[in-house]
Design a protein around this motif. Structure first.
Motif, PDB file in Angstrom:
ATOM      1  N   UNK A   1      91.006-109.350  64.972  1.00  0.00           N
ATOM      2  CA  UNK A   1      91.132-108.308  63.981  1.00  0.00           C
ATOM      3  C   UNK A   1      91.910-108.870  62.785  1.00  0.00           C
ATOM      4  N   UNK A   2      91.441-108.523  61.616  1.00  0.00           N
ATOM      5  CA  UNK A   2      92.068-109.037  60.404  1.00  0.00           C
ATOM      6  C   UNK A   2      93.354-108.294  60.097  1.00  0.00           C
ATOM      7  N   UNK A   3      94.186-108.935  59.315  1.00  0.00           N
ATOM      8  CA  UNK A   3      95.467-108.359  58.941  1.00  0.00           C
ATOM      9  C   UNK A   3      95.284-107.071  58.151  1.00  0.00           C
ATOM     10  N   UNK A   4      94.305-107.047  57.267  1.00  0.00           N
ATOM     11  CA  UNK A   4      94.069-105.840  56.464  1.00  0.00           C
ATOM     12  C   UNK A   4      93.681-104.655  57.347  1.00  0.00           C
ATOM     13  N   UNK A   5      92.937-104.916  58.409  1.00  0.00           N
ATOM     14  CA  UNK A   5      92.563-103.846  59.333  1.00  0.00           C
ATOM     15  C   UNK A   5      93.778-103.340  60.099  1.00  0.00           C
ATOM     16  N   UNK A   6      94.667-104.258  60.477  1.00  0.00           N
ATOM     17  CA  UNK A   6      95.867-103.860  61.204  1.00  0.00           C
ATOM     18  C   UNK A   6      96.807-103.049  60.331  1.00  0.00           C
ATOM     19  N   UNK A   7      96.896-103.407  59.057  1.00  0.00           N
ATOM     20  CA  UNK A   7      97.807-102.706  58.149  1.00  0.00           C
ATOM     21  C   UNK A   7      97.375-101.261  57.912  1.00  0.00           C
ATOM     22  N   UNK A   8      96.102-100.953  58.116  1.00  0.00           N
ATOM     23  CA  UNK A   8      95.613 -99.595  57.913  1.00  0.00           C
ATOM     24  C   UNK A   8      95.970 -98.671  59.070  1.00  0.00           C
ATOM     25  N   UNK A   9      96.336 -99.253  60.221  1.00  0.00           N
ATOM     26  CA  UNK A   9      96.644 -98.446  61.399  1.00  0.00           C
ATOM     27  C   UNK A   9      98.078 -97.936  61.343  1.00  0.00           C
ATOM     28  N   UNK A  11     101.658 -96.613  63.508  1.00  0.00           N
ATOM     29  CA  UNK A  11     102.503 -97.275  64.503  1.00  0.00           C
ATOM     30  C   UNK A  11     101.941 -97.108  65.917  1.00  0.00           C
ATOM     31  N   UNK A  12     101.500 -95.916  66.256  1.00  0.00           N
ATOM     32  CA  UNK A  12     100.974 -95.662  67.600  1.00  0.00           C
ATOM     33  C   UNK A  12      99.709 -96.478  67.859  1.00  0.00           C
ATOM     34  N   UNK A  13      98.853 -96.567  66.863  1.00  0.00           N
ATOM     35  CA  UNK A  13      97.622 -97.347  67.017  1.00  0.00           C
ATOM     36  C   UNK A  13      97.929 -98.838  67.145  1.00  0.00           C
ATOM     37  N   UNK A  14      98.941 -99.305  66.419  1.00  0.00           N
ATOM     38  CA  UNK A  14      99.333-100.711  66.534  1.00  0.00           C
ATOM     39  C   UNK A  14      99.882-101.020  67.918  1.00  0.00           C
ATOM     40  N   UNK A  15     100.683-100.103  68.457  1.00  0.00           N
ATOM     41  CA  UNK A  15     101.218-100.311  69.802  1.00  0.00           C
ATOM     42  C   UNK A  15     100.096-100.351  70.831  1.00  0.00           C
ATOM     43  N   UNK A  16      99.096 -99.501  70.666  1.00  0.00           N
ATOM     44  CA  UNK A  16      97.952 -99.508  71.577  1.00  0.00           C
ATOM     45  C   UNK A  16      97.159-100.804  71.435  1.00  0.00           C
ATOM     46  N   UNK A  17      97.010-101.284  70.224  1.00  0.00           N
ATOM     47  CA  UNK A  17      96.302-102.538  69.973  1.00  0.00           C
ATOM     48  C   UNK A  17      97.030-103.708  70.627  1.00  0.00           C
ATOM     49  N   UNK A  48      97.929-115.449  69.000  1.00  0.00           N
ATOM     50  CA  UNK A  48      98.212-115.290  67.575  1.00  0.00           C
ATOM     51  C   UNK A  48      97.898-113.871  67.096  1.00  0.00           C
ATOM     52  N   UNK A  49      96.871-113.258  67.654  1.00  0.00           N
ATOM     53  CA  UNK A  49      96.539-111.878  67.286  1.00  0.00           C
ATOM     54  C   UNK A  49      97.653-110.934  67.721  1.00  0.00           C
ATOM     55  N   UNK A  50      98.235-111.198  68.898  1.00  0.00           N
ATOM     56  CA  UNK A  50      99.366-110.393  69.372  1.00  0.00           C
ATOM     57  C   UNK A  50     100.542-110.544  68.417  1.00  0.00           C
ATOM     58  N   UNK A  51     100.836-111.779  68.034  1.00  0.00           N
ATOM     59  CA  UNK A  51     101.955-112.035  67.119  1.00  0.00           C
ATOM     60  C   UNK A  51     101.722-111.365  65.775  1.00  0.00           C
ATOM     61  N   UNK A  52     100.489-111.418  65.287  1.00  0.00           N
ATOM     62  CA  UNK A  52     100.156-110.793  64.004  1.00  0.00           C
ATOM     63  C   UNK A  52     100.369-109.281  64.069  1.00  0.00           C
ATOM     64  N   UNK A  53      99.918-108.675  65.156  1.00  0.00           N
ATOM     65  CA  UNK A  53     100.063-107.226  65.306  1.00  0.00           C
ATOM     66  C   UNK A  53     101.532-106.837  65.460  1.00  0.00           C
ATOM     67  N   UNK A  54     102.297-107.630  66.201  1.00  0.00           N
ATOM     68  CA  UNK A  54     103.720-107.331  66.373  1.00  0.00           C
ATOM     69  C   UNK A  54     104.476-107.460  65.059  1.00  0.00           C
TER      70      UNK A  54
END
Length: 68
Positions: A1-9, A11-17, A48-54
């Protein structure tokens, strides 16, 4: 998942991701341990995706605390 997609979510959605990525990473590690994983590069990608999301989650939480 791209950074721009993660930034649109939110906090709850990021934790689920993050939780789903961690489960996927665990599954990949088990496949590697049992010699079933063909492409070991996926381990690096999920880590790396986990680190990006965190990182994005921490930024959002810091922004919320600074507003309050």
């Amino acid at each position: 998942m791209k950074t721009s997609e993660l930034r649109q979510k939110d906090v709850a959605a990021l934790e689920a991701e993050i939780k789903s990525l961690q489960k996927a990473h665990f599954g990949l590690r088990m496949q590697k341990a049992t010699q079933q994983l063909a492409n070991t590069a996926t381990l690096r990608e999920t880590r790396r995706a986990i680190a990006r999301a965190k990182t994005i989650l921490a930024e959002k939480q810091a922004a919320e605390t600074s507003k309050a």
